[in-house]
Design a protein around this motif. Sequence first.
Motif, PDB file in Angstrom:
ATOM      1  N   SER A  55       0.821  -1.216   0.000  1.00 18.80           N
ATOM      2  CA  SER A  55       0.000   0.000   0.000  1.00 18.80           C
ATOM      3  C   SER A  55       0.860   1.274   0.000  1.00 18.80           C
ATOM      4  O   SER A  55       0.565   2.199  -0.755  1.00 18.80           O
ATOM      5  CB  SER A  55      -0.955   0.025   1.194  1.00 18.80           C
ATOM      6  OG  SER A  55      -1.908  -1.006   1.052  1.00 18.80           O
ATOM      7  N   ARG A  60      -2.936  -0.921  -4.764  1.00 18.32           N
ATOM      8  CA  ARG A  60      -4.246  -0.976  -4.093  1.00 18.32           C
ATOM      9  C   ARG A  60      -4.788  -2.385  -3.928  1.00 18.32           C
ATOM     10  O   ARG A  60      -5.759  -2.612  -3.207  1.00 18.32           O
ATOM     11  CB  ARG A  60      -5.269  -0.178  -4.903  1.00 18.32           C
ATOM     12  CG  ARG A  60      -4.918   1.290  -4.996  1.00 18.32           C
ATOM     13  CD  ARG A  60      -6.054   2.039  -5.604  1.00 18.32           C
ATOM     14  NE  ARG A  60      -7.300   1.703  -4.914  1.00 18.32           N
ATOM     15  CZ  ARG A  60      -8.425   2.401  -5.028  1.00 18.32           C
ATOM     16  NH1 ARG A  60      -8.456   3.438  -5.822  1.00 18.32           N
ATOM     17  NH2 ARG A  60      -9.505   2.037  -4.392  1.00 18.32           N
ATOM     18  N   GLY A  61      -4.221  -3.339  -4.683  1.00 21.49           N
ATOM     19  CA  GLY A  61      -4.771  -4.689  -4.570  1.00 21.49           C
ATOM     20  C   GLY A  61      -4.150  -5.639  -5.574  1.00 21.49           C
ATOM     21  O   GLY A  61      -3.054  -5.407  -6.096  1.00 21.49           O
ATOM     22  N   ASP A  76      -9.401  -4.692  -4.731  1.00 20.74           N
ATOM     23  CA  ASP A  76      -8.742  -3.946  -3.657  1.00 20.74           C
ATOM     24  C   ASP A  76      -8.501  -4.902  -2.498  1.00 20.74           C
ATOM     25  O   ASP A  76      -9.211  -5.890  -2.338  1.00 20.74           O
ATOM     26  CB  ASP A  76      -9.625  -2.781  -3.199  1.00 20.74           C
ATOM     27  CG  ASP A  76      -9.629  -1.656  -4.232  1.00 20.74           C
ATOM     28  OD1 ASP A  76      -9.108  -1.866  -5.343  1.00 20.74           O
ATOM     29  OD2 ASP A  76     -10.158  -0.581  -3.920  1.00 20.74           O
ATOM     30  N   TRP A  77      -7.495  -4.574  -1.691  1.00 19.89           N
ATOM     31  CA  TRP A  77      -7.140  -5.451  -0.554  1.00 19.89           C
ATOM     32  C   TRP A  77      -8.378  -5.822   0.261  1.00 19.89           C
ATOM     33  O   TRP A  77      -8.583  -6.978   0.608  1.00 19.89           O
ATOM     34  CB  TRP A  77      -6.133  -4.745   0.374  1.00 19.89           C
ATOM     35  CG  TRP A  77      -4.881  -4.260  -0.304  1.00 19.89           C
ATOM     36  CD1 TRP A  77      -4.449  -2.961  -0.397  1.00 19.89           C
ATOM     37  CD2 TRP A  77      -3.882  -5.055  -0.964  1.00 19.89           C
ATOM     38  NE1 TRP A  77      -3.256  -2.913  -1.083  1.00 19.89           N
ATOM     39  CE2 TRP A  77      -2.878  -4.179  -1.437  1.00 19.89           C
ATOM     40  CE3 TRP A  77      -3.731  -6.419  -1.197  1.00 19.89           C
ATOM     41  CZ2 TRP A  77      -1.761  -4.624  -2.131  1.00 19.89           C
ATOM     42  CZ3 TRP A  77      -2.621  -6.865  -1.891  1.00 19.89           C
ATOM     43  CH2 TRP A  77      -1.656  -5.969  -2.348  1.00 19.89           C
ATOM     44  N   GLY A  99     -14.432  -3.919  -9.989  1.00 16.22           N
ATOM     45  CA  GLY A  99     -14.161  -2.759  -9.161  1.00 16.22           C
ATOM     46  C   GLY A  99     -14.566  -1.505  -9.905  1.00 16.22           C
ATOM     47  O   GLY A  99     -14.913  -1.543 -11.084  1.00 16.22           O
ATOM     48  N   PRO A 102     -10.833   0.455 -12.169  1.00 20.17           N
ATOM     49  CA  PRO A 102      -9.501   0.265 -11.599  1.00 20.17           C
ATOM     50  C   PRO A 102      -8.415   0.835 -12.508  1.00 20.17           C
ATOM     51  O   PRO A 102      -8.574   0.872 -13.733  1.00 20.17           O
ATOM     52  CB  PRO A 102      -9.371  -1.254 -11.512  1.00 20.17           C
ATOM     53  CG  PRO A 102     -10.307  -1.786 -12.539  1.00 20.17           C
ATOM     54  CD  PRO A 102     -11.433  -0.801 -12.619  1.00 20.17           C
ATOM     55  N   TYR A 107      -2.365  -2.318  -9.411  1.00 24.18           N
ATOM     56  CA  TYR A 107      -2.623  -3.697  -8.981  1.00 24.18           C
ATOM     57  C   TYR A 107      -1.479  -4.593  -9.427  1.00 24.18           C
ATOM     58  O   TYR A 107      -0.890  -4.391 -10.482  1.00 24.18           O
ATOM     59  CB  TYR A 107      -3.952  -4.208  -9.570  1.00 24.18           C
ATOM     60  CG  TYR A 107      -5.128  -3.405  -9.043  1.00 24.18           C
ATOM     61  CD1 TYR A 107      -5.880  -3.871  -7.975  1.00 24.18           C
ATOM     62  CD2 TYR A 107      -5.434  -2.172  -9.600  1.00 24.18           C
ATOM     63  CE1 TYR A 107      -6.925  -3.116  -7.473  1.00 24.18           C
ATOM     64  CE2 TYR A 107      -6.479  -1.408  -9.105  1.00 24.18           C
ATOM     65  CZ  TYR A 107      -7.226  -1.889  -8.040  1.00 24.18           C
ATOM     66  OH  TYR A 107      -8.252  -1.137  -7.544  1.00 24.18           O
TER      67      TYR A 107
END
Length: 123
Positions: A55, A60-61, A76-77, A99, A102, A107
Motif C-alpha cells: 500500500s 491498491r490490490g 482492492d485489498w 471494481g 480500476p 494492482y
Amino acid sequence: MTFDSMMPRDPFADDPNDPASFLSDEERPEPLSDQERRSIEADLERLAFFAQILSPRGIRGIVFYCEDCEDFHFYDWEILATNMRAMLAGELSPVHEPGAEPIPEQYVTWDYALGYADGYRRV
Ligand SMILES: [Zn+2]
C-alpha cells in the motif's frame, strides 16, 4: 461413505417441485475441506502482509486473470479479504464483481506480491 449419505433424507426427494432443484450447482458452494480452509486462512494472512508492505508503494490490490470472463479482475485489498472471509463462512464470494474503474498500474498479481513479500523479509 459420501457426504450425501450422511445428510438427513431430503423431504423433497421425490417431489418434482423440489425447491432446491431451482438452484444450480454453481450457486451452492461446496463445503470447504479442512485443507482448503487452512489454505484460505493462510492466504488471508499473506494478504494482510501484502497490503501492509505494498500500500505505501501505491498498490491498491491484486489483479487476477479470470478464465471465465477471459479478462482481468482487479480487487482492492479489502474486497479480497471480504471475499476470503465469505468463503470461510461458506458463502459465495462475488468473484466477478468489477471494481470501480480500476487503474491497472495500481494492482499486482498474487505471484508478484508473494515474490515481493519474500524479498521484503530478506532485507
Ligand atoms: Zn470473471
